[in-house]
Design a protein around this motif. Structure first.
Motif, PDB file in Angstrom:
ATOM      1  N   LEU A 219       0.849  -1.193   0.000  1.00  0.00           N
ATOM      2  CA  LEU A 219       0.000   0.000   0.000  1.00  0.00           C
ATOM      3  C   LEU A 219       0.888   1.248   0.000  1.00  0.00           C
ATOM      4  O   LEU A 219       1.772   1.393   0.842  1.00  0.00           O
ATOM      5  N   PHE A 220       0.618   2.145  -0.951  1.00  0.00           N
ATOM      6  CA  PHE A 220       1.502   3.297  -1.147  1.00  0.00           C
ATOM      7  C   PHE A 220       0.759   4.631  -1.179  1.00  0.00           C
ATOM      8  O   PHE A 220       1.399   5.679  -1.302  1.00  0.00           O
ATOM      9  N   ASP A 221      -0.566   4.614  -1.094  1.00  0.00           N
ATOM     10  CA  ASP A 221      -1.305   5.862  -1.287  1.00  0.00           C
ATOM     11  C   ASP A 221      -0.985   6.927  -0.246  1.00  0.00           C
ATOM     12  O   ASP A 221      -1.078   8.120  -0.513  1.00  0.00           O
ATOM     13  N   HIS A 222      -0.574   6.495   0.969  1.00  0.00           N
ATOM     14  CA  HIS A 222      -0.255   7.465   2.012  1.00  0.00           C
ATOM     15  C   HIS A 222       0.972   8.303   1.647  1.00  0.00           C
ATOM     16  O   HIS A 222       1.125   9.432   2.123  1.00  0.00           O
ATOM     17  N   LEU A 223       1.836   7.761   0.788  1.00  0.00           N
ATOM     18  CA  LEU A 223       3.036   8.501   0.397  1.00  0.00           C
ATOM     19  C   LEU A 223       2.689   9.710  -0.475  1.00  0.00           C
ATOM     20  O   LEU A 223       3.360  10.745  -0.411  1.00  0.00           O
ATOM     21  N   LEU A 224       1.649   9.580  -1.289  1.00  0.00           N
ATOM     22  CA  LEU A 224       1.271  10.669  -2.187  1.00  0.00           C
ATOM     23  C   LEU A 224       0.847  11.925  -1.427  1.00  0.00           C
ATOM     24  O   LEU A 224       0.933  13.032  -1.960  1.00  0.00           O
ATOM     25  N   ALA A 225       0.397  11.754  -0.191  1.00  0.00           N
ATOM     26  CA  ALA A 225      -0.070  12.903   0.597  1.00  0.00           C
ATOM     27  C   ALA A 225       1.073  13.681   1.248  1.00  0.00           C
ATOM     28  O   ALA A 225       0.873  14.811   1.720  1.00  0.00           O
ATOM     29  N   LEU A 226       2.269  13.107   1.261  1.00  0.00           N
ATOM     30  CA  LEU A 226       3.402  13.770   1.907  1.00  0.00           C
ATOM     31  C   LEU A 226       3.903  14.921   1.035  1.00  0.00           C
ATOM     32  O   LEU A 226       4.108  14.766  -0.167  1.00  0.00           O
ATOM     33  N   LYS A 227       4.135  16.070   1.644  1.00  0.00           N
ATOM     34  CA  LYS A 227       4.521  17.268   0.887  1.00  0.00           C
ATOM     35  C   LYS A 227       5.801  17.076   0.072  1.00  0.00           C
ATOM     36  O   LYS A 227       5.866  17.487  -1.094  1.00  0.00           O
ATOM     37  N   PRO A 228       6.853  16.486   0.638  1.00  0.00           N
ATOM     38  CA  PRO A 228       8.066  16.286  -0.172  1.00  0.00           C
ATOM     39  C   PRO A 228       7.834  15.375  -1.373  1.00  0.00           C
ATOM     40  O   PRO A 228       8.483  15.539  -2.406  1.00  0.00           O
ATOM     41  N   VAL A 229       6.918  14.410  -1.239  1.00  0.00           N
ATOM     42  CA  VAL A 229       6.602  13.532  -2.363  1.00  0.00           C
ATOM     43  C   VAL A 229       5.802  14.288  -3.411  1.00  0.00           C
ATOM     44  O   VAL A 229       6.031  14.145  -4.624  1.00  0.00           O
ATOM     45  N   ARG A 230       4.875  15.137  -2.953  1.00  0.00           N
ATOM     46  CA  ARG A 230       4.111  15.961  -3.896  1.00  0.00           C
ATOM     47  C   ARG A 230       5.028  16.889  -4.683  1.00  0.00           C
ATOM     48  O   ARG A 230       4.755  17.226  -5.840  1.00  0.00           O
ATOM     49  N   PHE A 231       6.126  17.284  -4.061  1.00  0.00           N
ATOM     50  CA  PHE A 231       7.083  18.175  -4.717  1.00  0.00           C
ATOM     51  C   PHE A 231       7.729  17.499  -5.926  1.00  0.00           C
ATOM     52  O   PHE A 231       8.229  18.178  -6.827  1.00  0.00           O
ATOM     53  N   LEU A 232       7.677  16.164  -5.977  1.00  0.00           N
ATOM     54  CA  LEU A 232       8.290  15.413  -7.077  1.00  0.00           C
ATOM     55  C   LEU A 232       7.333  15.203  -8.249  1.00  0.00           C
ATOM     56  O   LEU A 232       7.695  14.540  -9.228  1.00  0.00           O
ATOM     57  N   GLU A 233       6.134  15.744  -8.165  1.00  0.00           N
ATOM     58  CA  GLU A 233       5.153  15.572  -9.246  1.00  0.00           C
ATOM     59  C   GLU A 233       5.751  16.002 -10.579  1.00  0.00           C
ATOM     60  O   GLU A 233       6.419  17.022 -10.680  1.00  0.00           O
ATOM     61  N   GLY A 234       5.479  15.204 -11.614  1.00  0.00           N
ATOM     62  CA  GLY A 234       6.011  15.509 -12.935  1.00  0.00           C
ATOM     63  C   GLY A 234       7.301  14.771 -13.240  1.00  0.00           C
ATOM     64  O   GLY A 234       7.733  14.719 -14.401  1.00  0.00           O
ATOM     65  N   GLU A 235       7.915  14.181 -12.207  1.00  0.00           N
ATOM     66  CA  GLU A 235       9.146  13.420 -12.414  1.00  0.00           C
ATOM     67  C   GLU A 235       8.816  11.936 -12.550  1.00  0.00           C
ATOM     68  O   GLU A 235       7.764  11.458 -12.099  1.00  0.00           O
ATOM     69  N   LEU A 236       9.732  11.201 -13.154  1.00  0.00           N
ATOM     70  CA  LEU A 236       9.494   9.775 -13.411  1.00  0.00           C
ATOM     71  C   LEU A 236       9.240   8.984 -12.129  1.00  0.00           C
ATOM     72  O   LEU A 236       8.395   8.078 -12.101  1.00  0.00           O
ATOM     73  N   ILE A 237       9.957   9.323 -11.045  1.00  0.00           N
ATOM     74  CA  ILE A 237       9.793   8.582  -9.792  1.00  0.00           C
ATOM     75  C   ILE A 237       8.375   8.740  -9.249  1.00  0.00           C
ATOM     76  O   ILE A 237       7.795   7.789  -8.714  1.00  0.00           O
ATOM     77  N   HIS A 238       7.790   9.927  -9.425  1.00  0.00           N
ATOM     78  CA  HIS A 238       6.419  10.166  -8.974  1.00  0.00           C
ATOM     79  C   HIS A 238       5.430   9.418  -9.870  1.00  0.00           C
ATOM     80  O   HIS A 238       4.437   8.859  -9.383  1.00  0.00           O
ATOM     81  N   ASP A 239       5.714   9.408 -11.179  1.00  0.00           N
ATOM     82  CA  ASP A 239       4.846   8.677 -12.110  1.00  0.00           C
ATOM     83  C   ASP A 239       4.842   7.183 -11.767  1.00  0.00           C
ATOM     84  O   ASP A 239       3.797   6.527 -11.795  1.00  0.00           O
ATOM     85  N   LEU A 240       6.025   6.650 -11.438  1.00  0.00           N
ATOM     86  CA  LEU A 240       6.129   5.232 -11.083  1.00  0.00           C
ATOM     87  C   LEU A 240       5.355   4.939  -9.801  1.00  0.00           C
ATOM     88  O   LEU A 240       4.636   3.930  -9.713  1.00  0.00           O
TER      89      LEU A 240
END
Length: 375
Positions: A219-240
């Motif tokens: 389960l990974f959905d909780h990571l998307l809510a973290l601000k530093p992770v949101r900062f990676l939006e648009g990058e390949l790691i975020h897409d993955l």
């Protein structure tokens, strides 16, 4: 609290005896106490204490307890630099050698200090560093609730808080305590704000890769809510990450075909990713359908007919899905599946279920009262 040294002499005489002992071991130190006072004596004693670390464990512990007992009677403002110096000695002295002794000495210092003393943070960090070198992190308190309490008690600033959490995370990873490490990393990333989230870029990247690589994390959905992770939006790691959160196996394969080098650069195994995405895809299917035909599974999971049974058995072992196989009708009957994401829709479903239960219980109660007025 203090460390027992069992020496019935004055502090000055104790310092003098420590000087004499260290000099007898070959240290370059005067036997005469300094005119600058006890804190100057201790600074010189700590600087020269390397020589005694070669002795038997019991002798070293006695000497160090004597040093610590003197440290703890100093004024707080004079303690910090000396404790930092002593910790540095114990962490760096012949790194990898006699870790249990160094841990014991640091533990004596840690537990001898007042719980709210800020410099206790330095001792704790030193304990973590030494424990990590010998796979002994299990002997150091790393419970997240306790660490949070210490962060508050020691009144750590943001930088020290982040450094401490990062240190605990690295130690837990090195000792293969992946579940505990993941919780600490989420705590670390969750402590960033919109203003400083960009500073956690490396931590966010590591957190995602570590979660994807962990064979027991689904389960990974909780990571998307973290601000530093949101900062990676648009990058390949975020897409993955987004694919592992909610997409199907086909989406991962499409991503992989276009970004093979990127997957390899992360140190991720394509085969392991495939296995995890098959399970995640199956979990999504099991939420939507209570009966899934073998043909549908073969198509969505890209497996052969002969592999369906083995796949279902492995899926049930993860405890993410509960189901059974109906060989006669060539289908899988689902009794329960964990949701890959838990948002507004899932909360509404939970509310509807609870309301239904409440209504059913009210009906049962009413029926019982009809049969027996005293019920």
């Amino acid at each position: 609290m203090s460390v027992p040294a069992f020496i019935d002499i004055t502090e000055e005489d104790q310092a003098s005896e420590l000087r004499a002992y260290l000099k007898s071991k070959g240290a370059e130190i005067s036997e005469e106490n300094s005119e600058g006072g006890l804190h100057v004596d201790l600074a010189q004693i700590i600087e020269a204490c390397d020589v005694c670390l070669k002795d038997d464990d019991k002798d070293v512990e006695s000497v160090m307890n004597s040093i610590v007992s003197l440290l703890l009677i100093l004024e707080t403002e004079k303690q910090e630099a000396l404790i930092e110096s002593l910790c540095e000695k114990l962490v760096k002295f012949r790194e990898g050698e006699r870790p249990s002794l160094r841990m014991q000495l640091l533990s004596n210092l840690f537990h001898g200090m007042d719980e709210n003393t800020p410099v206790r943070h330095t001792v704790y960090c030193s304990l973590i560093k030494v424990a990590a070198t010998c796979n002994a992190i299990a002997f150091i308190p790393t419970d997240l609730d306790q660490v949070r309490k210490w962060i508050t008690d020691w009144n750590l600033d943001t930088e020290k808080k982040h450094t401490l959490l990062r240190l605990v995370y690295d130690a837990l990873v090195d000792c293969k305590k992946s579940e505990a490490a993941a919780k600490v990393m989420v705590e670390l990333l969750g402590s960033y704000t919109e203003d400083n989230a960009s500073q956690a870029r490396v931590d966010a990247h590591r957190c995602i890769v570590r979660a994807l690589k962990d064979p027991n994390t689904y389960l990974f959905d909780h990571l998307l809510a973290l601000k530093p992770v949101r900062f990676l939006e648009g990058e390949l790691i975020h897409d993955l990450l987004t694919i592992f959160v909610s997409a199907k196996l086909a989406a991962y394969l499409k991503f992989y075909q276009s970004n093979k080098d990127f997957i390899e650069s992360l140190g991720l195994s394509h085969e392991q990713n495939m296995a995890k995405m098959r399970l995640l895809t199956f979990m999504g299917m099991a939420v939507e359908m209570k009966e899934i035909s073998f043909d549908t599974m073969q198509q969505e999971l890209q497996i052969g007919a002969e592999d369906v049974e083995a796949f279902v058995i492995d899926a049930v072992r993860t405890k993410m899905v509960y189901c059974k196989i109906d060989q006669t009708q060539r289908k899988v009957v689902v009794s329960h599946s964990t949701h890959r994401t838990f948002g507004k829709q899932q909360w509404q479903q939970l509310n509807d279920t609870l309301c239904s239960w409440k209504q059913n219980l009210a009906t049962v109660k009413s029926s019982l009262q009809t049969l027996s007025p005293t019920a």
